[in-house]
Design a protein around this motif. Sequence first.
Motif, mmCIF file in Angstrom:
data_model
loop_
_atom_site.group_PDB
_atom_site.id
_atom_site.type_symbol
_atom_site.label_atom_id
_atom_site.label_comp_id
_atom_site.label_asym_id
_atom_site.label_seq_id
_atom_site.Cartn_x
_atom_site.Cartn_y
_atom_site.Cartn_z
ATOM 1 N N UNK A 51 1.064 -1.048 0.111
ATOM 2 C CA UNK A 51 0.070 0.193 0.343
ATOM 3 C C UNK A 51 0.941 1.295 0.146
ATOM 4 N N UNK A 52 0.388 2.706 -1.057
ATOM 5 C CA UNK A 52 0.622 4.145 -0.447
ATOM 6 C C UNK A 52 -0.005 4.313 0.760
ATOM 7 N N UNK A 96 1.405 12.071 2.494
ATOM 8 C CA UNK A 96 1.142 11.162 1.618
ATOM 9 C C UNK A 96 2.846 10.339 0.945
ATOM 10 N N UNK A 97 3.082 9.486 1.243
ATOM 11 C CA UNK A 97 4.184 8.026 0.867
ATOM 12 C C UNK A 97 3.934 6.950 -0.051
ATOM 13 N N UNK A 98 4.507 6.781 -0.783
ATOM 14 C CA UNK A 98 4.357 5.386 -2.049
ATOM 15 C C UNK A 98 4.937 4.537 -1.261
ATOM 16 N N UNK A 99 4.989 3.197 -1.990
ATOM 17 C CA UNK A 99 5.235 1.812 -1.712
ATOM 18 C C UNK A 99 6.585 1.580 -1.110
ATOM 19 N N UNK A 100 7.077 2.598 -1.818
ATOM 20 C CA UNK A 100 9.092 2.433 -1.194
ATOM 21 C C UNK A 100 9.483 3.113 -0.068
ATOM 22 N N UNK A 101 8.241 3.968 -0.283
ATOM 23 C CA UNK A 101 9.094 5.488 0.957
ATOM 24 C C UNK A 101 9.705 7.163 -0.360
ATOM 25 N N UNK A 102 9.755 6.693 -1.218
ATOM 26 C CA UNK A 102 10.858 7.467 -2.320
ATOM 27 C C UNK A 102 10.042 8.495 -2.568
#
Length: 128
Positions: A32-33, A50-56
């Motif tokens: 999940x994001x 908000x943060x994406x799946x990898x945190x990047x």
Amino acid sequence: QVQFVESGGGLVQTGDSLRLSCAASGRALRSYAMGWFRLAPGKEREFVAAINWSGGSIRYAGSVKGRFTISRDNDKNMVYLQMNSLKPEDTAVYYCAATGRRSAWYKDPEVELAYDHWGPGTQVTVSK
């Protein structure tokens, strides 16, 4: 069935810090994001971070940029919101939200419609 539960809210004074946590269960967080939203009395629920799946890839609302930090630990199935220099206007119920839909999140991670799963919320109150 995946579930998300927030914790870490409380009553603090202006200028204090809090760290909110969002725990995922039932499915790996890495699927999940994530986003944080908040609902203040008399207002509509608004995007915080908000943060994406990898945190990047990370996004912040202008009102919290420079004071709040979102992070995630996929191994621990946890998402965090570090909140510093808190202000009375930060008083709200804070919700974590999750989505597995990449197209929705990358189109606009700041809208509620991008998210499919929500926690029950945790209250943050900042006194003057």
